[in-house]
Design a protein around this motif. Structure first.
Motif, PDB file in Angstrom:
ATOM      1  N   VAL A  76       0.828  -1.218   0.000  1.00  0.00           N
ATOM      2  CA  VAL A  76       0.000   0.000   0.000  1.00  0.00           C
ATOM      3  C   VAL A  76       0.865   1.272   0.000  1.00  0.00           C
ATOM      4  CG1 VAL A  76      -1.670   1.368   1.333  1.00  0.00           C
ATOM      5  CG2 VAL A  76      -2.148  -1.034   0.841  1.00  0.00           C
ATOM      6  N   PRO A  77       1.904   1.333   0.840  1.00  0.00           N
ATOM      7  CA  PRO A  77       2.759   2.532   0.792  1.00  0.00           C
ATOM      8  C   PRO A  77       3.398   2.746  -0.579  1.00  0.00           C
ATOM      9  CG  PRO A  77       3.192   1.268   2.783  1.00  0.00           C
ATOM     10  CD  PRO A  77       2.302   0.416   1.930  1.00  0.00           C
ATOM     11  N   LEU A  78       3.816   1.649  -1.223  1.00  0.00           N
ATOM     12  CA  LEU A  78       4.410   1.739  -2.553  1.00  0.00           C
ATOM     13  C   LEU A  78       3.362   2.190  -3.574  1.00  0.00           C
ATOM     14  CD1 LEU A  78       6.988   1.174  -4.191  1.00  0.00           C
ATOM     15  CD2 LEU A  78       6.211  -1.193  -4.455  1.00  0.00           C
ATOM     16  N   ALA A  79       2.157   1.672  -3.432  1.00  0.00           N
ATOM     17  CA  ALA A  79       1.074   2.078  -4.331  1.00  0.00           C
ATOM     18  C   ALA A  79       0.765   3.564  -4.163  1.00  0.00           C
ATOM     19  CB  ALA A  79      -0.178   1.225  -4.071  1.00  0.00           C
ATOM     20  N   GLU A  80       0.892   4.051  -2.930  1.00  0.00           N
ATOM     21  CA  GLU A  80       0.658   5.477  -2.684  1.00  0.00           C
ATOM     22  C   GLU A  80       1.726   6.322  -3.367  1.00  0.00           C
ATOM     23  OE1 GLU A  80       0.098   6.289   1.528  1.00  0.00           O
ATOM     24  OE2 GLU A  80      -1.587   4.884   1.501  1.00  0.00           O
ATOM     25  N   GLU A  81       2.969   5.915  -3.195  1.00  0.00           N
ATOM     26  CA  GLU A  81       4.078   6.668  -3.790  1.00  0.00           C
ATOM     27  C   GLU A  81       3.988   6.735  -5.307  1.00  0.00           C
ATOM     28  OE1 GLU A  81       8.186   5.641  -2.755  1.00  0.00           O
ATOM     29  OE2 GLU A  81       7.340   4.988  -0.834  1.00  0.00           O
ATOM     30  N   THR A  82       3.602   5.634  -5.921  1.00  0.00           N
ATOM     31  CA  THR A  82       3.626   5.547  -7.381  1.00  0.00           C
ATOM     32  C   THR A  82       2.334   6.052  -8.014  1.00  0.00           C
ATOM     33  OG1 THR A  82       2.798   3.301  -7.206  1.00  0.00           O
ATOM     34  CG2 THR A  82       5.177   3.552  -7.401  1.00  0.00           C
ATOM     35  N   GLY A  83       1.317   6.309  -7.181  1.00  0.00           N
ATOM     36  CA  GLY A  83       0.041   6.747  -7.736  1.00  0.00           C
ATOM     37  C   GLY A  83      -0.865   5.582  -8.106  1.00  0.00           C
ATOM     38  N   LEU A  84      -0.350   4.356  -8.003  1.00  0.00           N
ATOM     39  CA  LEU A  84      -1.178   3.188  -8.320  1.00  0.00           C
ATOM     40  C   LEU A  84      -2.321   3.008  -7.332  1.00  0.00           C
ATOM     41  CD1 LEU A  84       1.514   0.617  -9.437  1.00  0.00           C
ATOM     42  CD2 LEU A  84      -0.431   1.408 -10.785  1.00  0.00           C
ATOM     43  N   ILE A  85      -2.239   3.712  -6.211  1.00  0.00           N
ATOM     44  CA  ILE A  85      -3.319   3.636  -5.229  1.00  0.00           C
ATOM     45  C   ILE A  85      -4.627   4.169  -5.828  1.00  0.00           C
ATOM     46  CG2 ILE A  85      -2.984   5.917  -4.176  1.00  0.00           C
ATOM     47  CD1 ILE A  85      -3.663   2.651  -2.222  1.00  0.00           C
ATOM     48  N   LEU A  86      -4.525   5.014  -6.868  1.00  0.00           N
ATOM     49  CA  LEU A  86      -5.758   5.560  -7.461  1.00  0.00           C
ATOM     50  C   LEU A  86      -6.577   4.467  -8.157  1.00  0.00           C
ATOM     51  CD1 LEU A  86      -4.396   9.004  -8.681  1.00  0.00           C
ATOM     52  CD2 LEU A  86      -5.791   8.548  -6.660  1.00  0.00           C
ATOM     53  N   PRO A  87      -6.005   3.747  -9.146  1.00  0.00           N
ATOM     54  CA  PRO A  87      -6.792   2.645  -9.716  1.00  0.00           C
ATOM     55  C   PRO A  87      -7.051   1.521  -8.706  1.00  0.00           C
ATOM     56  CG  PRO A  87      -4.570   2.706 -10.669  1.00  0.00           C
ATOM     57  CD  PRO A  87      -4.757   3.973  -9.894  1.00  0.00           C
ATOM     58  N   LEU A  88      -6.081   1.238  -7.846  1.00  0.00           N
ATOM     59  CA  LEU A  88      -6.286   0.174  -6.852  1.00  0.00           C
ATOM     60  C   LEU A  88      -7.412   0.547  -5.879  1.00  0.00           C
ATOM     61  CD1 LEU A  88      -5.502  -2.508  -5.503  1.00  0.00           C
ATOM     62  CD2 LEU A  88      -3.736  -1.281  -4.229  1.00  0.00           C
ATOM     63  N   GLY A  89      -7.394   1.793  -5.409  1.00  0.00           N
ATOM     64  CA  GLY A  89      -8.423   2.261  -4.485  1.00  0.00           C
ATOM     65  C   GLY A  89      -9.806   2.231  -5.107  1.00  0.00           C
ATOM     66  N   ARG A  90      -9.873   2.568  -6.389  1.00  0.00           N
ATOM     67  CA  ARG A  90     -11.152   2.502  -7.109  1.00  0.00           C
ATOM     68  C   ARG A  90     -11.651   1.061  -7.189  1.00  0.00           C
ATOM     69  NH1 ARG A  90      -9.145   5.348 -11.592  1.00  0.00           N
ATOM     70  NH2 ARG A  90      -9.045   7.425 -10.687  1.00  0.00           N
ATOM     71  N   TRP A  91     -10.709   0.158  -7.446  1.00  0.00           N
ATOM     72  CA  TRP A  91     -11.071  -1.273  -7.518  1.00  0.00           C
ATOM     73  C   TRP A  91     -11.590  -1.752  -6.159  1.00  0.00           C
ATOM     74  CZ3 TRP A  91      -9.543  -5.543  -4.827  1.00  0.00           C
ATOM     75  CH2 TRP A  91     -10.001  -6.775  -5.311  1.00  0.00           C
ATOM     76  N   VAL A  92     -10.909  -1.362  -5.074  1.00  0.00           N
ATOM     77  CA  VAL A  92     -11.312  -1.763  -3.722  1.00  0.00           C
ATOM     78  C   VAL A  92     -12.730  -1.261  -3.430  1.00  0.00           C
ATOM     79  CG1 VAL A  92     -10.879  -1.365  -1.251  1.00  0.00           C
ATOM     80  CG2 VAL A  92      -8.963  -1.940  -2.770  1.00  0.00           C
ATOM     81  N   LEU A  93     -12.943   0.017  -3.712  1.00  0.00           N
ATOM     82  CA  LEU A  93     -14.245   0.620  -3.429  1.00  0.00           C
ATOM     83  C   LEU A  93     -15.358  -0.074  -4.219  1.00  0.00           C
ATOM     84  CD1 LEU A  93     -15.446   3.030  -1.836  1.00  0.00           C
ATOM     85  CD2 LEU A  93     -15.273   4.361  -3.953  1.00  0.00           C
ATOM     86  N   ASN A  94     -15.081  -0.320  -5.486  1.00  0.00           N
ATOM     87  CA  ASN A  94     -16.065  -0.954  -6.350  1.00  0.00           C
ATOM     88  C   ASN A  94     -16.389  -2.378  -5.885  1.00  0.00           C
ATOM     89  OD1 ASN A  94     -17.645  -0.636  -8.819  1.00  0.00           O
ATOM     90  ND2 ASN A  94     -16.364  -2.307  -9.596  1.00  0.00           N
ATOM     91  N   THR A  95     -15.346  -3.130  -5.533  1.00  0.00           N
ATOM     92  CA  THR A  95     -15.535  -4.518  -5.099  1.00  0.00           C
ATOM     93  C   THR A  95     -16.313  -4.570  -3.776  1.00  0.00           C
ATOM     94  OG1 THR A  95     -13.450  -5.069  -6.181  1.00  0.00           O
ATOM     95  CG2 THR A  95     -14.315  -6.685  -4.630  1.00  0.00           C
ATOM     96  N   ALA A  96     -15.951  -3.703  -2.841  1.00  0.00           N
ATOM     97  CA  ALA A  96     -16.632  -3.667  -1.546  1.00  0.00           C
ATOM     98  C   ALA A  96     -18.095  -3.251  -1.726  1.00  0.00           C
ATOM     99  CB  ALA A  96     -15.911  -2.715  -0.595  1.00  0.00           C
ATOM    100  N   CYS A  97     -18.335  -2.276  -2.617  1.00  0.00           N
ATOM    101  CA  CYS A  97     -19.715  -1.807  -2.827  1.00  0.00           C
ATOM    102  C   CYS A  97     -20.574  -2.850  -3.529  1.00  0.00           C
ATOM    103  CB  CYS A  97     -19.721  -0.480  -3.586  1.00  0.00           C
ATOM    104  SG  CYS A  97     -19.271   0.901  -2.520  1.00  0.00           S
ATOM    105  N   LYS A  98     -19.952  -3.648  -4.384  1.00  0.00           N
ATOM    106  CA  LYS A  98     -20.714  -4.726  -5.025  1.00  0.00           C
ATOM    107  C   LYS A  98     -21.235  -5.710  -3.979  1.00  0.00           C
ATOM    108  CE  LYS A  98     -17.877  -5.508  -8.766  1.00  0.00           C
ATOM    109  NZ  LYS A  98     -17.296  -6.293  -9.837  1.00  0.00           N
TER     110      LYS A  98
END
Ligand code: C2E
Ligand code: CA
Ligand code: CA
Ligand code: CA
Length: 277
Positions: A76-98
């Motif tokens: 997660v910290p690496l994803a934050e640094e690289t900006g990958l947290i944006l698509p990853l975070g969207r995926w998390v939110l979408n999966t949890a909301c489903k």
């Protein structure tokens, strides 16, 4: 010429070289992982004083083809640094909301809340409010059951924008928990202004609750604070009955931790929840 900064270290320090190489490998893998569907969510139940489930927290897992399960503490910290947290975070939110949408209309599960961790970079992104609104609309998840977990760093960084974003989300019906509470720097004045629903007592205070009087005092203070601010309070990292009992005596009514359940994959979670209603 590439002589400055990290590349200098990389050249002179063989240990650092290994760290940098391992990181670069992990970063490349992380990029590929989203496309290759290697992420999944586990869900940890949150229970009330009677031991009944009141909600769950979604926690991301990475099933790496060679490394096996990689801990979010590592990526997660690496994803934050690289900006990958944006698509990853969207995926998390979408999966949890489903999943939250599936629970709608189920007499055993419809009352449960879904907590989703939001990183500071994700929260600050200009599209965040629209993203959340879109995910809610597309999945059909009930906004009033979604709780976003934020950390105190957001308070310090830019209070005005944070409050405006929270209020925009709140207008959609979304709730908020302040995660890892007590480890950051929130001032009371800020806390009072934020449209929060819940404080989460950080597990580091729960861990030594029985042996460290300082931690016990901090926990008492957080519970008292939540009461005077009209906020719900939940303790995380509860591993023993003794910790639970002490928390209960101090006035905490909601708990999360291995004492009740580890984070579980969806099937095992739903089994747990149906048994605990
Ligand atoms: P967190 O949000 O504070 O999550 C709680 C962590 O404590 C989880 O670790 C959980 O598995 C662990 N835990 C729960 N109960 C107990 C217990 O009784 N004892 C102990 N020792 N640990 C317990 P996990 O799943 O490894 O996640 C670590 C951190 O990674 C999370 O801390 C959160 O900051 C971050 N994270 C996880 N999923 C996401 C996500 O989807 N998005 C973002 N931005 N961050 C995430
Ligand atoms: Ca959390
Ligand atoms: Ca936490
Ligand atoms: Ca934490």
């Amino acid at each position: 010429a590439k002589t400055a900064g990290r590349s200098t270290l990389r050249f002179f320090d063989p240990d650092m070289q290994a760290v940098v190489t391992a990181r670069a490998g992990l970063e490349a893998d992380l990029r590929a992982a989203l496309a290759q569907d290697e992420f999944l969510l586990h869900y940890q139940p949150q229970v009330n004083h009677a031991g009944r489930a009141v909600g769950v927290e979604a926690l991301v897992r990475w099933e790496h083809p060679e490394r096996g399960m990689v801990s979010p503490a590592d990526f997660v910290p690496l994803a934050e640094e690289t900006g990958l947290i944006l698509p990853l975070g969207r995926w998390v939110l979408n999966t949890a909301c489903k999943l939250l949408a599936q629970w709608r209309g189920d007499p055993d599960l419809a009352h449960l809340t879904m907590a989703v961790n939001v990183s500071s970079r994700q929260f600050r992104h200009a599209d965040f409010v629209d993203d959340v609104a879109r995910v809610l609309a597309v999945t059909g998840a009930p906004a009033g059951r979604l709780k976003l977990e934020l950390t105190e760093s957001l308070l310090v960084e830019d209070m005005e924008t944070t409050i405006a974003t929270m209020e925009a989300l709140r207008a959609h019906g979304v709730g908020f928990a302040l995660d890892d509470f007590g480890t950051g720097y929130s001032s009371l004045a800020y806390l009072k202004r934020m449209p929060l629903d819940q404080l989460k007592i950080d597990q580091s205070f729960v861990q030594d609750l029985l042996t460290d009087p300082n931690d016990a005092a901090i926990v008492d203070t957080i519970i008292g604070l939540s009461r005077s601010l009209g906020l719900e309070v939940i303790a995380e990292g509860v591993e023993s009955v003794e910790q639970r009992d002490l928390l209960a005596r101090a006035g905490c009514r909601f708990y999360q931790g291995y004492l009740f359940s580890r984070p579980l994959p969806t099937d095992a979670l739903e089994q747990f929840l149906r048994d605990r209603i």
